[in-house]
Write a protein that holds these residues in place. Structure first.
Motif, PDB file in Angstrom:
ATOM      1  N   VAL A 123       0.948  -1.210   0.004  1.00  0.00           N
ATOM      2  CA  VAL A 123      -0.143  -0.006   0.066  1.00  0.00           C
ATOM      3  C   VAL A 123       0.978   1.228  -0.040  1.00  0.00           C
ATOM      4  O   VAL A 123       1.895   1.316   0.610  1.00  0.00           O
ATOM      5  N   GLY A 124       0.487   2.250  -0.833  1.00  0.00           N
ATOM      6  CA  GLY A 124       1.435   3.325  -1.033  1.00  0.00           C
ATOM      7  C   GLY A 124       0.901   4.570  -1.467  1.00  0.00           C
ATOM      8  O   GLY A 124      -0.472   4.657  -1.700  1.00  0.00           O
ATOM      9  N   LEU A 125       1.789   5.691  -1.706  1.00  0.00           N
ATOM     10  CA  LEU A 125       1.371   6.791  -1.988  1.00  0.00           C
ATOM     11  C   LEU A 125       2.273   7.592  -3.165  1.00  0.00           C
ATOM     12  O   LEU A 125       3.727   7.331  -3.012  1.00  0.00           O
ATOM     13  N   GLU A 126       1.840   8.009  -4.218  1.00  0.00           N
ATOM     14  CA  GLU A 126       2.786   8.547  -5.116  1.00  0.00           C
ATOM     15  C   GLU A 126       2.710  10.325  -4.886  1.00  0.00           C
ATOM     16  O   GLU A 126       1.566  10.787  -4.780  1.00  0.00           O
ATOM     17  N   LEU A 127       3.738  10.836  -4.511  1.00  0.00           N
ATOM     18  CA  LEU A 127       3.753  12.325  -4.254  1.00  0.00           C
ATOM     19  C   LEU A 127       4.337  12.988  -5.300  1.00  0.00           C
ATOM     20  O   LEU A 127       5.402  12.582  -5.926  1.00  0.00           O
ATOM     21  N   ILE A 128       3.734  13.961  -5.931  1.00  0.00           N
ATOM     22  CA  ILE A 128       4.122  14.548  -7.225  1.00  0.00           C
ATOM     23  C   ILE A 128       4.133  16.178  -6.878  1.00  0.00           C
ATOM     24  O   ILE A 128       3.342  16.851  -6.420  1.00  0.00           O
ATOM     25  N   HIS A 129       5.395  16.783  -7.664  1.00  0.00           N
ATOM     26  CA  HIS A 129       5.575  18.123  -7.501  1.00  0.00           C
ATOM     27  C   HIS A 129       6.053  18.675  -8.546  1.00  0.00           C
ATOM     28  O   HIS A 129       7.386  18.224  -9.041  1.00  0.00           O
ATOM     29  N   ARG A 130       5.937  19.900  -9.016  1.00  0.00           N
ATOM     30  CA  ARG A 130       7.035  20.560 -10.143  1.00  0.00           C
ATOM     31  C   ARG A 130       7.412  21.847  -9.541  1.00  0.00           C
ATOM     32  O   ARG A 130       6.752  22.749  -8.996  1.00  0.00           O
ATOM     33  N   SER A 131       8.698  21.760  -9.379  1.00  0.00           N
ATOM     34  CA  SER A 131       9.497  22.934  -8.991  1.00  0.00           C
ATOM     35  C   SER A 131       9.908  23.700 -10.174  1.00  0.00           C
ATOM     36  O   SER A 131      10.743  23.396 -10.916  1.00  0.00           O
ATOM     37  N   VAL A 132       9.396  25.062 -10.161  1.00  0.00           N
ATOM     38  CA  VAL A 132       9.862  25.829 -11.334  1.00  0.00           C
ATOM     39  C   VAL A 132      10.981  26.298 -11.394  1.00  0.00           C
ATOM     40  O   VAL A 132      11.509  26.440 -10.629  1.00  0.00           O
ATOM     41  N   ASP A 133      11.338  26.967 -12.421  1.00  0.00           N
ATOM     42  CA  ASP A 133      12.555  27.477 -12.913  1.00  0.00           C
ATOM     43  C   ASP A 133      12.889  28.801 -11.858  1.00  0.00           C
ATOM     44  O   ASP A 133      12.029  29.649 -11.958  1.00  0.00           O
ATOM     45  N   GLY A 134      13.671  28.972 -11.119  1.00  0.00           N
ATOM     46  CA  GLY A 134      14.023  29.960 -10.262  1.00  0.00           C
ATOM     47  C   GLY A 134      13.640  30.017  -8.746  1.00  0.00           C
ATOM     48  O   GLY A 134      13.815  30.436  -7.888  1.00  0.00           O
ATOM     49  N   ALA A 135      12.727  28.764  -8.505  1.00  0.00           N
ATOM     50  CA  ALA A 135      12.302  28.639  -7.231  1.00  0.00           C
ATOM     51  C   ALA A 135      13.490  28.312  -6.275  1.00  0.00           C
ATOM     52  O   ALA A 135      14.198  27.544  -6.310  1.00  0.00           O
ATOM     53  N   GLY A 136      13.439  29.099  -5.275  1.00  0.00           N
ATOM     54  CA  GLY A 136      14.597  29.107  -4.226  1.00  0.00           C
ATOM     55  C   GLY A 136      15.833  29.674  -4.638  1.00  0.00           C
ATOM     56  O   GLY A 136      17.125  29.617  -4.240  1.00  0.00           O
ATOM     57  N   GLY A 137      15.744  30.019  -6.212  1.00  0.00           N
ATOM     58  CA  GLY A 137      17.157  30.554  -6.723  1.00  0.00           C
ATOM     59  C   GLY A 137      17.737  29.410  -7.782  1.00  0.00           C
ATOM     60  O   GLY A 137      18.724  29.694  -8.403  1.00  0.00           O
ATOM     61  N   TYR A 138      17.135  28.388  -7.492  1.00  0.00           N
ATOM     62  CA  TYR A 138      17.856  26.935  -8.338  1.00  0.00           C
ATOM     63  C   TYR A 138      17.128  27.107  -9.951  1.00  0.00           C
ATOM     64  O   TYR A 138      15.870  27.513 -10.263  1.00  0.00           O
ATOM     65  N   PRO A 139      18.155  26.767 -10.811  1.00  0.00           N
ATOM     66  CA  PRO A 139      17.722  26.799 -12.320  1.00  0.00           C
ATOM     67  C   PRO A 139      17.007  25.600 -12.574  1.00  0.00           C
ATOM     68  O   PRO A 139      17.092  24.397 -11.922  1.00  0.00           O
ATOM     69  N   GLY A 140      16.046  25.656 -13.601  1.00  0.00           N
ATOM     70  CA  GLY A 140      15.521  24.625 -14.179  1.00  0.00           C
ATOM     71  C   GLY A 140      14.131  24.306 -13.874  1.00  0.00           C
ATOM     72  O   GLY A 140      13.775  24.577 -12.516  1.00  0.00           O
ATOM     73  N   ASN A 141      13.030  23.727 -14.519  1.00  0.00           N
ATOM     74  CA  ASN A 141      11.931  23.153 -14.172  1.00  0.00           C
ATOM     75  C   ASN A 141      12.058  21.845 -13.640  1.00  0.00           C
ATOM     76  O   ASN A 141      12.575  20.743 -14.607  1.00  0.00           O
ATOM     77  N   VAL A 142      11.788  21.215 -12.661  1.00  0.00           N
ATOM     78  CA  VAL A 142      11.964  20.034 -12.211  1.00  0.00           C
ATOM     79  C   VAL A 142      10.856  19.176 -11.762  1.00  0.00           C
ATOM     80  O   VAL A 142      10.068  19.851 -11.151  1.00  0.00           O
TER      81      VAL A 142
END
Length: 343
Positions: A123-142
């Motif tokens: 039994v489980g969970l799939e956790l999903i998130h998109r971290s957008v380019d520039g979030a927190g200063g980081y490059p790239g959409n992840v």
């Protein structure tokens, strides 16, 4: 196998995964936080083996990162900056002049999209998130997918997957504080730990890696044949003292043993083993935990838990010879850590 869902204060949901032997894992969609892990002791008593707040609203600040999913980069980034393709990337400083655990808006503060799933023995969970380019200063959409799975072998399996459209640093981990005594009966002083590691990373006074690797032989950092954590709490070693009379160090795995870590609490009989394809981990023994926090089973105090943060090393952004945290554009980040419980 069973899955229960509970509304928390109208904004969050808590998902509880239950296997056929009664072991359970409770997870918030906020921060991917593991709030409870109920595991039997040698007498079959189910007790919680992780630290969590009594009042769930305390997770909003959660400066100790109890149970949280950490990213984009777990650990401290020196000077809250790094060089990438000849440019200086500036991140938010939230730990003195340094960047810690993804910064103030890291993944521990994200409400994740959650997709529950169930099979005959999982039994489980799939956790999903998109971290957008520039979030927190980081490059790239992840794009990140983290899966928490509980099976009937009393194994909790964490799978981490990510991809980016730009080269960017990423190393994800979970920041649960384990205490195998159950319901915070004791501190972790008598927890017996075995680590598949012969080298750890030296820290300076700000807990920033100096770039030097130290061999564990003859020191309180030698867990190859096992030792109790209390050895480091009482040690005169400068490296133990700089961390607040304990451990907050990155250990590099040798990969000579079946499991990278084995933890045993003699009083309860509980054993937790950790198997991962990460190159190392930070072991943190709650040296700076204050005594004012109200946890589910009582007040917090120093040495009440121990974190096993399986990850690559952010020191690789400033020093050579460390496991890299860099993910190239178009490549896939695929990591797994398995926590197995027995008595």
């Amino acid at each position: 196998m069973n899955l229960n869902i509970k509304e928390i204060s109208g904004e969050w949901k808590e998902y509880t995964l239950v296997n056929d032997s009664g072991m359970s894992v409770s997870v918030l969609d906020y921060g991917g936080i593991m709030t409870k892990i109920m595991v039997p002791d040698r007498n079959g008593n189910l007790e919680n083996v992780v630290l969590g707040y009594k009042d769930y609203l305390d997770y909003e600040s959660n400066s100790n990162y109890f149970g949280a999913l950490i990213g984009r980069v777990a650990g401290r980034i020196q000077g809250a900056s790094f060089e990438l393709d000849g440019k200086t990337i500036q991140l938010a400083a939230n730990n003195g002049n340094n960047h810690l655990h993804g910064g103030p808006s890291g993944f521990h503060r994200v409400i994740w999209d959650v997709k529950p799933f169930q099979t005959d023995d999982t039994v489980g969970l799939e956790l999903i998130h998109r971290s957008v380019d520039g979030a927190g200063g980081y490059p790239g959409n992840v794009d990140i997918t983290v899966t928490y799975s509980l099976n009937n072998k009393n194994q909790l399996i964490l799978n981490y997957m990510a991809s980016s459209d730009q080269t960017t640093p990423i190393t994800l981990t979970n920041h649960s504080y384990f205490n195998l005594s159950g319901n915070l009966t004791n501190t972790v002083q008598d927890h017996h730990v075995t680590l598949d590691s012969s080298q750890f990373v030296e820290l300076d006074n700000d807990l920033i890696p100096t770039g030097k690797l130290i061999h564990v032989a003859g020191s309180s950092f030698d867990f190859r044949s096992g030792r109790v954590l209390g050895d480091g709490f009482s040690s005169d070693s400068y490296q133990n003292k700089v961390a607040g009379s304990g451990y907050d160090h990155y250990f590099i795995f040798e990969n000579t043993m079946e499991n990278q870590a084995i933890i045993h609490d003699p009083a309860s009989g509980r054993v937790m083993s950790i198997k991962t394809n990460q190159p190392g981990m930070v072991m943190y023994t709650a040296n700076s935990l204050n005594e004012e926090l109200q946890l589910a089973e009582g007040s917090s105090r120093k040495y009440l838990g121990v974190c096993f943060e399986t990850q690559a090393s952010p020191a690789s952004l400033h020093h050579e010879g460390f496991p890299s945290v860099m993910l190239n554009a178009g490549e896939n980040y695929v990591k797994q850590t398995v926590f197995s419980f027995r008595v």
